[in-house]
Enzyme design. Structure first.
Site, PDB file in Angstrom:
ATOM      1  N   ARG A  53       5.826   1.850  -2.840  1.00 31.63           N
ATOM      2  CA  ARG A  53       5.988   0.454  -2.451  1.00 31.63           C
ATOM      3  C   ARG A  53       7.478   0.111  -2.360  1.00 31.63           C
ATOM      4  NH1 ARG A  53       3.295  -3.913  -0.241  1.00 31.63           N
ATOM      5  NH2 ARG A  53       3.386  -5.772  -1.515  1.00 31.63           N
ATOM      6  N   THR A 103      -0.591  -3.573   8.471  1.00 30.20           N
ATOM      7  CA  THR A 103      -0.844  -2.465   7.595  1.00 30.20           C
ATOM      8  C   THR A 103      -1.778  -1.501   8.289  1.00 30.20           C
ATOM      9  OG1 THR A 103      -0.679  -4.102   5.878  1.00 30.20           O
ATOM     10  CG2 THR A 103      -1.753  -2.049   5.261  1.00 30.20           C
ATOM     11  N   THR A 130       2.386   0.121   5.053  1.00 34.90           N
ATOM     12  CA  THR A 130       2.536  -1.132   5.790  1.00 34.90           C
ATOM     13  C   THR A 130       3.982  -1.532   6.020  1.00 34.90           C
ATOM     14  OG1 THR A 130       1.858  -3.460   5.797  1.00 34.90           O
ATOM     15  CG2 THR A 130       2.520  -2.566   3.683  1.00 34.90           C
ATOM     16  N   GLU A 136       8.238  -7.114   3.591  1.00 40.66           N
ATOM     17  CA  GLU A 136       7.393  -7.049   2.394  1.00 40.66           C
ATOM     18  C   GLU A 136       7.791  -8.070   1.335  1.00 40.66           C
ATOM     19  OE1 GLU A 136       4.146  -5.460   2.478  1.00 40.66           O
ATOM     20  OE2 GLU A 136       5.491  -3.931   3.236  1.00 40.66           O
ATOM     21  N   ASP A 154       5.523 -10.788   0.199  1.00 45.02           N
ATOM     22  CA  ASP A 154       4.409 -10.597  -0.744  1.00 45.02           C
ATOM     23  C   ASP A 154       4.749 -11.122  -2.139  1.00 45.02           C
ATOM     24  OD1 ASP A 154       2.638  -9.578   1.051  1.00 45.02           O
ATOM     25  OD2 ASP A 154       2.845  -7.496   0.454  1.00 45.02           O
ATOM     26  N   SER A 213       0.948  -6.154  -4.274  1.00 48.51           N
ATOM     27  CA  SER A 213       0.262  -5.803  -3.028  1.00 48.51           C
ATOM     28  C   SER A 213      -1.244  -5.975  -3.200  1.00 48.51           C
ATOM     29  CB  SER A 213       0.571  -4.342  -2.711  1.00 48.51           C
ATOM     30  OG  SER A 213      -0.208  -3.868  -1.644  1.00 48.51           O
ATOM     31  N   SER A 214      -1.947  -5.992  -2.074  1.00 50.39           N
ATOM     32  CA  SER A 214      -3.412  -5.951  -2.119  1.00 50.39           C
ATOM     33  C   SER A 214      -3.944  -4.629  -1.581  1.00 50.39           C
ATOM     34  CB  SER A 214      -4.002  -7.085  -1.274  1.00 50.39           C
ATOM     35  OG  SER A 214      -3.631  -8.328  -1.813  1.00 50.39           O
ATOM     36  N   GLY A 247      -5.033  -5.878   6.069  1.00 52.40           N
ATOM     37  CA  GLY A 247      -5.588  -7.233   6.073  1.00 52.40           C
ATOM     38  C   GLY A 247      -5.176  -8.116   4.921  1.00 52.40           C
TER      39      GLY A 247
HETATM   40  O1  DON Z   1       0.760  -5.169   0.476  1.00 48.24           O
HETATM   41  C1  DON Z   1       0.064  -6.075   0.910  1.00 48.24           C
HETATM   42  O2  DON Z   1      -0.908  -6.514   0.328  1.00 48.24           O
HETATM   43  C2  DON Z   1       0.393  -6.670   2.271  1.00 48.24           C
HETATM   44  N1  DON Z   1       1.801  -6.506   2.549  1.00 48.24           N
HETATM   45  C3  DON Z   1      -0.434  -6.016   3.310  1.00 48.24           C
HETATM   46  C4  DON Z   1      -0.197  -6.627   4.657  1.00 48.24           C
HETATM   47  C5  DON Z   1      -1.331  -6.462   5.558  1.00 48.24           C
HETATM   48  O3  DON Z   1      -2.317  -5.882   5.240  1.00 48.24           O
HETATM   49  C6  DON Z   1      -1.209  -7.112   6.868  1.00 48.24           C
HETATM   50  N2  DON Z   1      -2.274  -6.681   7.710  1.00 48.24           N
HETATM   51  N3  DON Z   1      -3.128  -6.841   8.282  1.00 48.24           N
END
Ligand code: DON
Length: 608
Positions: free
Chosen positions: A142, A417, A435, A456, A459, A488-489, A509
């Site tokens: 990450r 992502t 991502t 990022e 987030d 993150s998710s 997502g």
């Molecule tokens: O790490 C995460 O949770 C987000 N940065 C992911 C971003 C994402 O999935 C965007 N996409 N559709």
């Protein structure tokens, strides 16, 4: 929330009006279908079986779509990704004798070329690995906040969040982790050289590749942004105009960057000319990245999150991803519910899922953050007592207002992502989500490096209690600090059955990643779907705030939706949610079943 509309991949690649065709009405070569197709050998799971009875509640059109959903099967090995050429790069490495880790690194680099919105060098991610000797591993690559980052950096002098600062500017860029992550995985568990596994990506960048409609749909949504930066426009626009299907996209700058990495390893990226180019561009455009940030970047091997659900073991992402913890917390809450009897898309299933998610996301958004900086109360969140307490607060006949739910352990301490899955012939399995955050990150490329930089930093909690661009309302556990990784998710997951990998799953997502991954598991385990049906089936999502349940078309019948509305549920319709690139391994025969999500038409499952 950002001031401008930031396109999400879910919107970008969702079904659209009749597509503009390329010059010759271009279609994917039949060869790919031939590689992908493989007859069903005797003894395999019956993929021709009629629809499971648990799908009886779904709308007729959804049942008809699921009836036609069949995975690709292969005897030895399988790769599934959101871009067919990246999948084929992985298959090529496997056929050359590489293992799943070699192939996963090859796909990671290939997607940086052929799926540039999301596959990346300028972002970061997570890799969940099951080795054939039984070990389960997790690699955290990450991004980290730059050393000059501060908790208030996305607020103005009045303490208000400045729209776009974390998504559209160099201040949004975290120190990228992908190159060191892929390098670390290969060095520790791969069998091939970096040059070998990067060869397909370098060729795709240097010679170019023919764009499919699914590829140009994604590029199209960002063409306005590409036009704002001449070095981006020179690559991603065709003389100032969006590319159309059938045209070739050549990326010579990126090929050069990839060659520097293939020759010099991660040092070329973090200590050499590539880092210097990114830092120079950042300094010129008001960013705070420094050479020290790059030189000091590290990846981390961690113990994955593990939990049990209906006889299966779930192996998934620990903090700084919230993915595995939240997935497991939801599974703990819903464990006793008879979903198989209630059925897919039924009123009972949907509302119990929504309520379990509402509670688990309240905990996620309150307690979780980078474990190098804050304590994450994982054991308490995943305890059966905690799940029972939360279950008891679910009302029998109506929706719980999100405002009545708080992180439930007491005071807190303290679109874009892509996902891909690989299994080799030996039984090594790799599940990767990585991502740039939004589509093409900040949509800027440093100088002639040829790759997009992430956003990022969005987030993080820009301000406690204020939603980020993904709509997540988070707290201080996830505030910005120098060197910290944003929560993150992403949920790269391996579901085990009898000690062997059974289902590889994950998705893009934002927060919906967790719901997509969860529902792929429920669709297989509780509703008896094959893996293609499991990823194709319409989905839902609830994330504490907003109060609404997000639903894709085709999840609920109008009658079910009205019944839920009468109980106080509100809905936010979304065109498409996630893109699960999954593999199921038939425990009886070892046959690999691959499923490219219908929401990524340029993607492919292929094996041999
Ligand atoms: O790490 C995460 O949770 C987000 N940065 C992911 C971003 C994402 O999935 C965007 N996409 N559709």
């Amino acid at each position: 929330m950002p001031g401008r509309h930031t396109p999400r991949l879910d919107e970008a690649s969702a079904p659209k009006p009749p597509a503009r065709r390329g010059p010759r009405g271009w279609r994917r070569p039949l060869l790919i279908a031939a590689i992908a197709a493989f007859g069903t050998p005797a003894g395999a799971r019956n993929l021709e079986a009629p629809l499971p009875t648990a799908i009886a509640h779904a709308p007729a059109a959804t049942r008809a779509m699921l009836e036609k959903s069949r995975p690709v099967t292969a005897q030895h090995a399988m790769v599934v990704s959101a871009q067919h050429l990246a999948t084929l790069a992985g298959v090529q490495i496997l056929k050359q004798g590489g293992n799943a880790i070699d192939a996963a690194v090859a796909v990671g680099y290939a997607e940086a070329v052929v799926h540039p919105c999301c596959g990346n060098l300028g972002g970061g991610g997570f890799m969940t690995i099951h080795l054939k000797d039984g070990r389960n591993l997790f690699l955290n690559f990450r991004e980290k906040a730059p050393l000059k980052a501060t908790p208030g950096m996305f607020q103005d002098a009045h303490g208000d969040v400045v729209p776009g600062r974390s998504t559209d500017s160099y201040l949004g860029v975290g120190v990228p982790g992908t190159v060191m992550g892929l390098d670390a995985a290969l060095a520790k568990y791969g069998t091939m050289s970096l040059k070998q596994v990067m060869a397909p990506a370098i060729k795709l960048a240097r010679d170019g590749y023919v764009l499919e409609q699914g590829d140009v749909d994604i590029l199209d949504d960002s063409s306005g942004d590409f036009a704002r930066h001449p070095n981006v426009a020179a690559i991603f626009l065709d003389h100032g105009k969006p590319f159309v299907a059938g045209q070739r996209l050549v990326q010579k700058d990126l090929a050069h960057t990839l060659e520097l990495i293939a020759d010099g390893g991660a040092d070329a990226f973090y200590k050499g000319p590539i880092a210097r180019a990114v830092v120079a561009a950042s300094e010129a455009r008001g960013g705070i990245l420094s050479m020290q940030d790059f030189a000091g970047y590290t990846v981390q091997w961690e113990k994955p999150i593990e939990c049990r659900y209906h006889g299966y073991t779930i192996i998934s992402a620990p903090p700084p991803s919230s993915g595995g913890t939240t997935l497991c917390e939801i599974l703990q809450i819903i464990q006793p519910y008879p979903f198989a009897r209630w059925g897919y898309g039924s009123v009972q299933t949907v509302r119990h899922l929504a309520e379990a998610e509402r509670r688990a996301f309240a905990d996620r958004n309150t307690y979780l953050g980078d474990p190098a900086f804050v304590h994450n109360p994982i054991a308490r969140l995943l305890s059966s007592e905690h799940a029972a307490r939360l279950r008891a607060t679910i009302l029998p006949d109506r929706a719980t207002p999100s405002s009545e739910i708080q992180g439930s352990l007491g005071a807190a301490e303290g679109n874009h992502t892509t996902h891909y899955s690989v299994i080799d012939r030996y039984g090594n399995a790799v599940s990767v989500t990585y991502t740039l955050n939004f589509l093409f990150g900040i949509r800027q490329i440093a100088g002639d490096t040829g790759f997009f930089l992430n956003d990022e930093m969005d987030d993080f909690t820009s301000k406690p209690g204020v939603a980020n661009a993904a709509g997540l309302v988070q707290g201080t556990a996830n505030e910005v600090q120098p060197g910290k990784r944003p929560l993150s998710s992403m949920t790269p997951t391996i579901v085990m059955k009898g000690g062997k990998p059974y289902l590889l799953t994950g998705s893009p997502g934002d927060a919906t990643i967790i719901s997509t991954t969860l529902q792929s598991i429920l669709n297989v385990v509780d509703f008896g779907m094959n893996v293609q049906q499991a990823v194709n089936a319409p989905r839902m999502h609830q994330q504490w705030y907003p109060q609404a349940v997000w639903i894709e078309p085709g999840l609920l019948t109008p009658v079910s939706q009205r019944m839920l509305q009468a109980m106080g549920y509100t809905f936010k319709p979304v065109r498409a949610m996630g893109a699960d690139e999954a593999i199921l391994i038939d425990p009886a025969t070892g046959i690999r079943e691959g499923a490219n999500d219908r929401r990524r038409p340029a993607g492919l499952a292929a094996g041999y």
